[in-house]
Design an enzyme around this catalytic site. Structure first.
Site: not given
Length: 320
Positions: A170, A233, A260, A307
């Site tokens: 994550h 998260e 990003h 994105e």
């Protein structure tokens, strides 16, 4: 023209790096493989995409846009030779981005392997009360959380670890208003809330979101989502939503660091039309500028960039 958010993937997270050789070496040591490089000499930057790609990896052999759990390293030419250039890791002021996280087969052996290689830790397994997580530091000082795919008692006597079994589990970002952010990622980006961890004593909650079937969640690990890749998260510290002057750093304003997250979609034009209908704020529409194969949504209310690219397995669009 239609788009189905259940087919979206949380494809990658981008971080800026000072020296790509050192950073690529570090992430390859963690078991990731350089699966794509996009040089941009005219604009004086290169992009390096790393992911787990062994035969036992979740997305072994897949096109880079048809994966989850990729880290994109962005290198702006010359930073490696600039003694004053420093990355903002998001955990010292200004805060925003928190960390990447890998899940491993044997957390004790994995952490020992990282330490034996000379890499530093923000938090070792033996530090503090939380003995089931560690935080390694990459060459730029970004935090890389290490969690186990199995309970500690199952691995404490085992001395081996196999990086081919690791997952890029994550990416953590801090959010000011949990309710607003959860609504955005679920209703606009089409993610599912996979798991919630409440820490009332600590004054914070953690929310894990992602795409894919909930049946992918494993109950065997320390975390029930430890076997997955491509999760987001959200960390919410109680009370920040009540402070009108409180704001997190998006990583793209100075000082820069995290850039990003990226979502790959089934039909880029249709997905962007859907986002338009949802009245998102845009950093870049598909029609803006020269690059017609990417768009950037601004994640309200914290301003993180998202994105959006085409999943090239589902529909060919770009010659990446």
């Amino acid at each position: 023209m239609a788009t189905d958010p259940s087919k979206y993937k949380l494809n990658h997270s981008m971080i800026r790096v000072k020296d790509p050789k050192r950073s690529v070496q570090f992430y390859e040591f963690l078991g990731l493989k350089l699966i794509n490089k996009l040089p941009n000499p005219d604009a004086k930057f290169d992009l390096y995409f790393l992911a787990y790609d062994s035969p036992r990896a979740v997305s072994h052999g897949a096109h880079w846009t048809d994966r989850e759990g990729i880290v994109e390293l962005t290198h702006n030419y010359g930073t490696e030779n600039d003694p004053d250039y420093k990355i903002a890791n998001g955990n010292t002021d200004p805060r925003g981005f928190g960390h990447l996280c890998i899940s491993v087969d044997n957390i004790q052996a994995a952490c020992k392997r990282i330490e034996d290689a000379g890499y530093k830790f923000q938090k070792k397994l033996t530090d503090g009360k939380m003995r089931h997580i560690a935080f390694a530091l990459d060459p730029d000082g970004y935090w890389v959380e290490v969690v186990g795919q199995k309970p500690l008692e199952e691995t404490e006597r085992v001395k081996e670890t196999d990086p081919e079994t690791y997952r890029l589990n994550h990416t953590m970002i801090r959010v000011k208003d949990a309710e607003a952010s959860l609504n955005f990622y679920k209703e606009v980006m089409g993610m599912k809330l996979k798991r919630t961890h409440e820490s009332k004593n600590g004054g914070f909650n953690l929310y894990f979101l992602g795409y894919g079937d909930d049946s992918e969640i494993s109950a065997e690990g320390v975390s029930p989502t430890a076997g997955q890749e491509g999760l987001l998260e959200l960390t919410w510290n109680y009370g920040t939503e009540k402070d009108p002057n409180f704001k997190y750093h998006d990583g793209n304003a100075e000082p820069q660091g995290f850039g990003h997250i990226c979502v790959s979609v089934d039909d880029l034009d249709a997905a962007c039309a859907r986002f338009e209908d949802k009245k998102v704020n845009w950093k870049k529409r598909l029609t803006d500028g020269r690059m017609k194969n990417i768009a950037f949504v601004l994640a309200d209310p914290d301003g993180y960039w998202i994105e959006v690219v085409q999943n090239e397995k589902l529909k060919t669009r770009a010659n990446w």
